[in-house]
Scaffold this motif. Structure first.
Motif, mmCIF file in Angstrom:
data_model
loop_
_atom_site.group_PDB
_atom_site.id
_atom_site.type_symbol
_atom_site.label_atom_id
_atom_site.label_comp_id
_atom_site.label_asym_id
_atom_site.label_seq_id
_atom_site.Cartn_x
_atom_site.Cartn_y
_atom_site.Cartn_z
ATOM 1 N N LEU A 165 1.174 -0.758 0.368
ATOM 2 C CA LEU A 165 -0.212 0.060 0.339
ATOM 3 C C LEU A 165 0.737 1.091 -0.478
ATOM 4 O O LEU A 165 0.513 2.240 -0.577
ATOM 5 C CB LEU A 165 -1.019 -0.117 1.569
ATOM 6 C CG LEU A 165 -1.934 -0.948 1.130
ATOM 7 C CD1 LEU A 165 -2.530 -1.489 2.806
ATOM 8 C CD2 LEU A 165 -2.849 -0.598 0.238
ATOM 9 N N SER A 166 2.035 1.182 0.700
ATOM 10 C CA SER A 166 3.079 2.174 0.586
ATOM 11 C C SER A 166 3.655 2.342 -0.639
ATOM 12 O O SER A 166 3.673 3.518 -1.492
ATOM 13 C CB SER A 166 4.076 1.977 1.832
ATOM 14 O OG SER A 166 4.570 3.392 1.727
ATOM 15 N N ALA A 167 3.886 1.830 -1.185
ATOM 16 C CA ALA A 167 4.431 2.255 -3.012
ATOM 17 C C ALA A 167 3.097 2.034 -3.431
ATOM 18 O O ALA A 167 4.252 2.934 -4.552
ATOM 19 C CB ALA A 167 5.161 -0.270 -3.105
ATOM 20 N N GLN A 168 1.734 2.022 -3.355
ATOM 21 C CA GLN A 168 1.070 1.951 -4.088
ATOM 22 C C GLN A 168 1.242 4.159 -4.207
ATOM 23 O O GLN A 168 0.708 4.986 -5.103
ATOM 24 C CB GLN A 168 -0.001 1.881 -3.708
ATOM 25 C CG GLN A 168 -0.208 0.554 -4.676
ATOM 26 C CD GLN A 168 -1.850 0.678 -3.997
ATOM 27 O OE1 GLN A 168 -2.212 0.742 -3.635
ATOM 28 N NE2 GLN A 168 -2.071 -0.517 -4.885
ATOM 29 N N LEU A 169 1.738 4.240 -3.369
ATOM 30 C CA LEU A 169 1.935 6.073 -2.888
ATOM 31 C C LEU A 169 3.395 6.414 -3.700
ATOM 32 O O LEU A 169 3.627 8.186 -2.943
ATOM 33 C CB LEU A 169 1.392 6.629 -1.381
ATOM 34 C CG LEU A 169 -0.091 6.481 -0.924
ATOM 35 C CD1 LEU A 169 0.088 5.989 -0.038
ATOM 36 C CD2 LEU A 169 -0.930 6.479 -1.644
ATOM 37 N N ALA A 170 4.380 5.443 -3.431
ATOM 38 C CA ALA A 170 5.342 6.305 -3.918
ATOM 39 C C ALA A 170 5.104 7.690 -5.211
ATOM 40 O O ALA A 170 6.460 8.425 -4.561
ATOM 41 C CB ALA A 170 5.902 5.259 -4.933
ATOM 42 N N PRO A 171 4.991 7.674 -5.701
ATOM 43 C CA PRO A 171 4.419 8.584 -6.933
ATOM 44 C C PRO A 171 4.635 9.756 -5.912
ATOM 45 O O PRO A 171 5.190 11.002 -5.929
ATOM 46 C CB PRO A 171 3.555 8.764 -7.833
ATOM 47 C CG PRO A 171 3.375 7.520 -8.085
ATOM 48 C CD PRO A 171 3.765 6.377 -6.212
ATOM 49 N N LEU A 172 3.772 9.986 -4.978
ATOM 50 C CA LEU A 172 3.093 11.127 -4.223
ATOM 51 C C LEU A 172 4.713 11.117 -3.231
ATOM 52 O O LEU A 172 4.858 12.996 -3.096
ATOM 53 C CB LEU A 172 2.253 10.632 -3.158
ATOM 54 C CG LEU A 172 1.525 11.736 -2.060
ATOM 55 C CD1 LEU A 172 1.361 12.374 -2.500
ATOM 56 C CD2 LEU A 172 0.328 11.154 -1.108
ATOM 57 N N TRP A 173 5.602 10.527 -2.506
ATOM 58 C CA TRP A 173 7.033 10.716 -2.022
ATOM 59 C C TRP A 173 7.983 11.345 -3.327
ATOM 60 O O TRP A 173 7.965 12.422 -1.971
ATOM 61 C CB TRP A 173 7.218 9.147 -1.696
ATOM 62 C CG TRP A 173 6.510 8.650 -0.467
ATOM 63 C CD1 TRP A 173 5.965 7.006 -0.917
ATOM 64 C CD2 TRP A 173 4.815 8.468 0.431
ATOM 65 N NE1 TRP A 173 5.338 6.558 -0.286
ATOM 66 C CE2 TRP A 173 4.719 7.091 0.005
ATOM 67 C CE3 TRP A 173 4.361 9.418 0.541
ATOM 68 C CZ2 TRP A 173 3.435 7.121 1.785
ATOM 69 C CZ3 TRP A 173 3.306 9.747 1.187
ATOM 70 C CH2 TRP A 173 3.004 7.888 1.681
ATOM 71 N N LYS A 174 7.276 10.649 -4.314
ATOM 72 C CA LYS A 174 8.418 11.773 -5.179
ATOM 73 C C LYS A 174 7.946 12.651 -5.027
ATOM 74 O O LYS A 174 9.121 13.805 -4.874
ATOM 75 C CB LYS A 174 8.208 10.627 -5.819
ATOM 76 C CG LYS A 174 9.536 9.335 -6.175
ATOM 77 C CD LYS A 174 9.284 8.421 -7.031
ATOM 78 C CE LYS A 174 10.160 7.261 -7.325
ATOM 79 N NZ LYS A 174 9.496 7.005 -9.034
#
Length: 297
Positions: free
Chosen positions: A236-245
């Motif tokens: 689930l965190s990886a799905q938000l990786a573009p947001l973290w970037k």
């Protein structure tokens, strides 16, 4: 209250006033989502840009609209005298806990930081969370200093910076700190990109920026980690990786989350105190696309 998801909402404002209606709407969203606690007036809430009276009023407003959800309020300030005044205001507002970062203009020594917490915790009737954020406050806690402060009265949690991306390194870091502090003091991870890793490594609470705007997404990660489903939490965190970037590209999580609130009409533009600005240009355009793609709302 120092377990699970602690969601940190924005404090929407312009140079003339605080947008109380938008703020209450953000708090109500957190209550409806079922977050474990609300971290009002944290760094995401721009506490350092507000007057004492504004902070006291917002503390009361948060408690009033949080219903049964525990509220933690930041009491950080440059002078110990002012921290004590803010602590009194927060307690009078009925908060469940306070959050304290060692703010400074002159670089603080470990002796000065310990004395700050020693004085403040001796004058509290509610629990305190230690805010360790060297990226913002330019003070790095040693584990030894954390251990000394954790044994002071009323200290109940430590908010540490984001952990290493390696699960092994993250677990080692949490275990080192855990061995030095009392069992009743929880360890909370911040740095949203590493939250899943931190929770899986043994942190008991996530002090979350995105939780203040997108509580459902943050809760899904938190609950997966709490039930021991480490793979799901990381997925689930990886799905938000573009947001973290985008956090990195946009000058930090605050600017990007503020832009998201504006784009979703959850706050009027501008919603940050000058001279701060929410994310602009290409980052803002990419954020708009990302909100639609990930169905964040």
């Amino acid at each position: 209250m120092f377990t699970g998801l602690s969601a940190f909402p924005l404090t929407p404002m312009n140079e003339d006033r605080i947008d109380e209606a938008s703020y209450v709407r953000l708090v109500s969203r957190l209550v409806e989502a079922g977050v474990d606690s609300i971290g009002a007036l944290g760094s995401t809430g721009s506490y350092a840009y507000l007057t004492r009276s504004e902070r006291a009023h917002l503390a009361k407003l948060t408690v009033e609209h949080a219903e049964r959800t525990p509220v933690m309020v930041s009491i950080g300030s440059l002078r110990t005298k002012h921290v004590l005044e803010l602590a009194e205001d927060a307690q009078n507002a009925g908060v469940s806990a306070v959050l304290l970062a060692p703010l400074s203009y002159q670089v603080l020594s470990e002796t000065e930081v310990f004395e700050l917490y020693n004085v403040v915790t001796s004058n509290l009737s509610v629990p305190l969370c230690v805010y360790d954020n060297p990226g913002t406050n330019h003070f790095a806690f040693s584990d030894e200093l954390h251990a000394r402060i954790a044994h002071l009265p009323n200290v109940c949690s430590i908010k540490i910076p984001g952990v290493h991306s390696s699960p092994t390194e993250a677990k080692s870091r949490v275990e080192r700190l855990r061995a030095l502090i009392p069992a009743h003091v929880t360890i909370g991870v911040s740095g949203d990109a590493s939250a899943a890793t931190g929770l899986n490594a043994g942190c008991e609470v996530w002090y979350s920026v995105i939780g203040g705007l997108f509580p459902e997404a943050a809760l899904a990660i938190t609950r997966a980690a709490q039930r021991g489903d480490t793979d799901e939490a990381e997925r689930l965190s990886a799905q938000l990786a573009p947001l973290w970037k985008l956090f990195l590209r946009g000058g930090g999580s605050l600017r990007v989350v503020a832009a998201a609130a504006e784009l979703l009409c959850l706050a009027s533009e501008p919603c940050l105190p000058q001279p701060l600005k929410s994310a602009e240009g290409r980052v803002r355009a990419d954020l708009q696309h990302l909100l639609e793609t990930l169905e964040l709302k």
